[in-house]
Enzyme design. Structure first.
Site, PDB file in Angstrom:
ATOM      1  N   THR A  20      -4.985 -10.300   4.380  1.00 48.43           N
ATOM      2  CA  THR A  20      -5.608 -10.410   5.699  1.00 48.43           C
ATOM      3  C   THR A  20      -5.240  -9.226   6.586  1.00 48.43           C
ATOM      4  O   THR A  20      -6.086  -8.704   7.335  1.00 48.43           O
ATOM      5  CB  THR A  20      -5.201 -11.728   6.377  1.00 48.43           C
ATOM      6  OG1 THR A  20      -5.671 -12.824   5.592  1.00 48.43           O
ATOM      7  CG2 THR A  20      -5.778 -11.833   7.779  1.00 48.43           C
ATOM      8  N   SER A  48     -15.046 -12.840   4.493  1.00 50.28           N
ATOM      9  CA  SER A  48     -13.683 -13.352   4.617  1.00 50.28           C
ATOM     10  C   SER A  48     -12.777 -12.367   3.911  1.00 50.28           C
ATOM     11  O   SER A  48     -13.217 -11.648   3.004  1.00 50.28           O
ATOM     12  CB  SER A  48     -13.561 -14.733   3.953  1.00 50.28           C
ATOM     13  OG  SER A  48     -12.205 -15.079   3.727  1.00 50.28           O
ATOM     14  N   THR A  49     -11.514 -12.326   4.309  1.00 50.87           N
ATOM     15  CA  THR A  49     -10.554 -11.539   3.535  1.00 50.87           C
ATOM     16  C   THR A  49     -10.615 -11.921   2.064  1.00 50.87           C
ATOM     17  O   THR A  49     -10.465 -11.081   1.174  1.00 50.87           O
ATOM     18  CB  THR A  49      -9.130 -11.756   4.061  1.00 50.87           C
ATOM     19  OG1 THR A  49      -9.028 -11.218   5.389  1.00 50.87           O
ATOM     20  CG2 THR A  49      -8.087 -11.086   3.172  1.00 50.87           C
ATOM     21  N   SER A 105      20.930  22.456 -15.876  1.00 48.90           N
ATOM     22  CA  SER A 105      22.278  21.983 -15.580  1.00 48.90           C
ATOM     23  C   SER A 105      22.867  22.766 -14.422  1.00 48.90           C
ATOM     24  O   SER A 105      22.611  23.959 -14.253  1.00 48.90           O
ATOM     25  CB  SER A 105      23.175  22.129 -16.813  1.00 48.90           C
ATOM     26  OG  SER A 105      24.510  21.806 -16.511  1.00 48.90           O
ATOM     27  N   SER A 106      23.678  22.076 -13.640  1.00 47.83           N
ATOM     28  CA  SER A 106      24.401  22.742 -12.556  1.00 47.83           C
ATOM     29  C   SER A 106      25.737  23.295 -13.035  1.00 47.83           C
ATOM     30  O   SER A 106      26.448  23.950 -12.269  1.00 47.83           O
ATOM     31  CB  SER A 106      24.648  21.748 -11.408  1.00 47.83           C
ATOM     32  OG  SER A 106      25.441  20.656 -11.864  1.00 47.83           O
TER      33      SER A 106
END
Length: 503
Positions: free
Chosen positions: A113, A152-153, A330-331
Site C-alpha cells: 500500500t 486497489s493496491t 593483497s595488502s
C-alpha cells in the site's frame, strides 16, 4: 523517522498541510509525495532501500497508472482533463523525471500500500502542476479518487511487480546470452588445446580446453531458455480484481479495457487471469521465477568455481588458464593477484539462494484472499535479477573475454598423464594398459614412449590413437586398430600367394 533514524524537520522549511483518515500532517511544500508517503517513511526505516533502487519497478508502477487513466477515460469514469494530466505525469516519470520522489522503503508492511500511495501522490501532484494548480490541491485531482480510480493496491501492486520482473528477466536473459557467446568464443579459440579432464578432482581422460569452455557456453544458454519459459506465467495479471478479486468499485468495462491499455503501454502481452480471486492470493509464479533464477545462479557459481580452480596458482596450483589481472590481491603479499571477478559472482549466487528461500517462505505465509508479504517477494526477486544481470556483464567484460590458455603446461600434463592410456585399451588390452599406467606414474615417462618401447604399437599407430582429435572425442574411432605382428604378416602372405591349378 528517516532511514537514518532522524525525525523529519518539516517545520524548519515551507510546508503544506495534508489530511488522511488518521489526521493532518505537514509535508514539505516542494515534495511530490504526500501524507501517506510521509507516514510510510516514519513507519518503515528498515532496509534503507527506497523503491527507486529498482528503476524497473518505478517504471512499471507508473505504466500501470497510465494504463488505468487511459482505460478510465475510455469507459467514461474519468474526464479527459484529469485523465490526460495523469497520463502525461506518468509518461514523464517513465522518461526519468521525479525518480527521487519514490522514497518509501521497499520492505514495508501493508502488502504494498505504501508503494502504491507513493506512486499515486507523486502522479497526482505532478498532474496538478500540469493543470496549473498547486501541489496538494486534492479537491481538484486526488491521489485516490482519480489516480487510483478503479484500482486497489491488491491488483495494481502485484501487476506492477510482475511487469518489473518481466523487464528484469529480459535484461538478465540478454546478459546471459552475451556471456554464453563470450564463453563460446573462448571455446573456439581453445579448440586445439589438449588438456586433462578431471572427475572427483582426480585425473580422468583427455579433452580440449575448447570443449570445457564450450560446455560453459551451452549450460548458460540452457538457462536463457528456462528464464524465457517463465515469462508467460508472469504475464497473467489480476488487474481489475480490486480488493480481493471481485472487482468491487470497478466498472464492468474496466477489466478488459485496462488489460488492452496496459499491453500497449508496457509492451508486454498481458492476459487477465481466469479466476481473479485465485490470482489475487496466489504467489506461484513468483516462486517459479525465483527458483529459475536460483538455478541459473548456482550453475554460474559452479562455472566460477571451475575458473578459480583452473587459474589457481600461478605456481602451486593448476595454473591451466590465466585470468585477466584486475587489481592487487593483497595488502601484504607483493605481486599477488586474486580471481576477484569470479569471486564476486559466487557471492551474488549465495545472495540469490538466500533470496529464493525468502520468497518461498513469503509465498507460503500468505493467508486467505491476499498475500501480505509481496513487498519482500518483490525486493528479493528484483534484487536477484538486477545483481545477476550486473554479475553476468562484469564476468564477461572483466574476465571471460581476456582468459588465456597456458598451453605449454597443458601439453606437458597430457604428455605424461596416465589418463591417456585409456584411449589405448581397445588396442593393447586393459592389463597391458594398466601396466603402462603404473610405469608412467612411477617414472614420469610419456605414455607413447612406453608403449612403443614395449613393442605394443609402432610410432604411427600410437600417434594416430593419441591424436588430439581422437583423445578429445572430436574424431571417433569406428573400431579397434589391429596391432601388426610378424605372424599376421606371414598369414597375409600365405593368403595372397598364387595357388597351383587344380587337375
Amino acid at each position: 523517522m528517516t532511514r537514518d533514524g532522524e525525525e523529519h524537520n518539516v517545520t524548519s522549511a515551507a510546508t503544506r498541510t495534508e489530511t488522511d483518515s488518521l489526521g493532518s500532517r505537514e509535508v514539505p511544500v516542494d515534495s511530490y509525495w504526500g501524507i501517506n508517503t510521509l507516514r510510510a517513511m516514519e513507519n518503515f526505516p528498515i532496509a534503507s532501500v527506497p523503491i527507486v533502487v529498482y528503476p524497473d519497478l518505478v517504471a512499471a508502477l507508473v505504466t500501470v497508472k497510465q494504463a488505468a487513466a487511459r482505460a478510465n477515460r475510455a469507459i467514461g469514469v474519468l474526464d479527459d482533463e484529469r485523465a490526460d494530466a495523469i497520463d502525461r505525469a506518468a509518461q514523464e516519470v517513465r522518461d526519468g523525471a521525479l525518480r527521487d520522489q519514490f522514497v518509501v522503503d521497499v520492505v514495508q508492511g501493508g502488502a504494498g500500500t505504501s508503494t502504491n500511495m507513493n506512486t499515486n501522490e507523486v502522479l497526482a501532484n505532478r498532474a496538478l502542476e500540469l493543470l496549473g494548480r498547486e501541489k496538494g490541491d486534492y479537491a481538484y485531482l486526488h491521489p485516490i479518487d482519480h489516480v487510483n480510480r478503479s484500482q486497489s493496491t491488491n491488483d495494481t501492486y502485484p501487476t506492477s511487480i510482475k511487469i518489473a520482473m518481466i523487464y528484469g528477466v529480459r535484461r538478465l536473459a540478454d546478459q546471459l546470452e552475451q556471456l554464453s557467446a563470450a564463453f563460446a568464443e573462448r571455446g573456439q579459440a581453445f579448440a586445439d588445446v589438449l588438456k586433462v579432464g578431471r572427475t572427483q578432482l582426480q585425473d580422468a581422460v583427455p579433452m580440449t580446453l575448447g570443449q570445457e569452455f564450450t560446455g560453459f557456453a551451452h549450460t548458460i544458454q540452457e538457462d536463457v531458455v528456462q528464464l524465457r519459459r517463465v515469462v508467460p506465467l508472469l504475464c497473467e495479471m489480476n488487474l481489475g480484481a480490486t480488493a480481493i478479486g471481485t472487482g468491487i468499485t470497478a466498472d464492468p468495462l474496466y477489466r478488459d479495457e485496462v488489460r488492452r491499455q496496459l499491453a500497449v503501454a508496457s509492451g508486454v502481452d498481458v492476459v487477465t487471469a481466469p479466476d481473479l480471486i485465485e490470482a489475487t492470493s496466489d504467489a506461484g509464479s513468483f516462486m517459479t521465477l525465483s527458483g529459475t533464477v536460483k538455478r541459473s545462479a548456482m550453475k554460474l557459481s559452479k562455472i566460477c568455481n571451475d575458473l578459480r580452480l583452473l587459474a589457481s596458482g600461478p605456481q602451486a596450483g593448476l595454473g591451466e588458464i590465466t585470468l585477466p589481472p584486475r587489481q592487487a590481491g593483497s595488502s601484504i603479499m607483493p605481486g599477488k593477484v586474486n580471481p576477484v571477478i569470479p569471486e564476486v559472482v559466487n557471492q551474488i549466487a549465495f545472495a540469490v539462494a538466500g533470496a529464493d528461500t525468502t520468497v518461498t517462505m513469503a509465498a507460503e505465509g500468505g493467508q486467505l484472499q491476499l498475500n501480505a508479504f509481496e513487498p519482500i517477494i518483490a525486493h528479493s526477486i528484483l534484487q536477484s535479477l538486477q545483481w545477476m544481470a550486473r554479475g553476468c556483464a562484469t564476468l564477461r567484460e572483466h574476465c571471460v573475454t581476456g582468459i588465456q590458455a597456458n598451453e605449454a603446461k597443458l601439453a606437458a600434463q597430457v604428455d605424461t598423464n596416465v589418463g591417456v592410456v585409456t584411449a589405448l585399451t581397445p588396442y593393447i588390452g586393459y592389463a597391458a594398459a594398466a601396466s603402462i599406467a603404473h610405469t608412467a606414474l612411477t617414472t614420469s615417462t610419456p605414455i607413447s614412449t612406453l608403449v612403443i618401447a614395449a613393442g605394443l604399437m609402432d610410432e604411427h599407430q600410437v600417434h594416430r590413437v593419441l591424436s588430439p582429435a581422437r583423445l578429445s572425442g572430436i574424431e571417433l574411432a569406428t573400431g579397434a586398430m589391429p596391432v601388426i605382428t610378424e605372424a599376421m604378416l606371414e598369414q597375409h602372405a600365405r593368403d595372397i600367394a598364387p595357388r597351383p591349378p587344380q587337375v
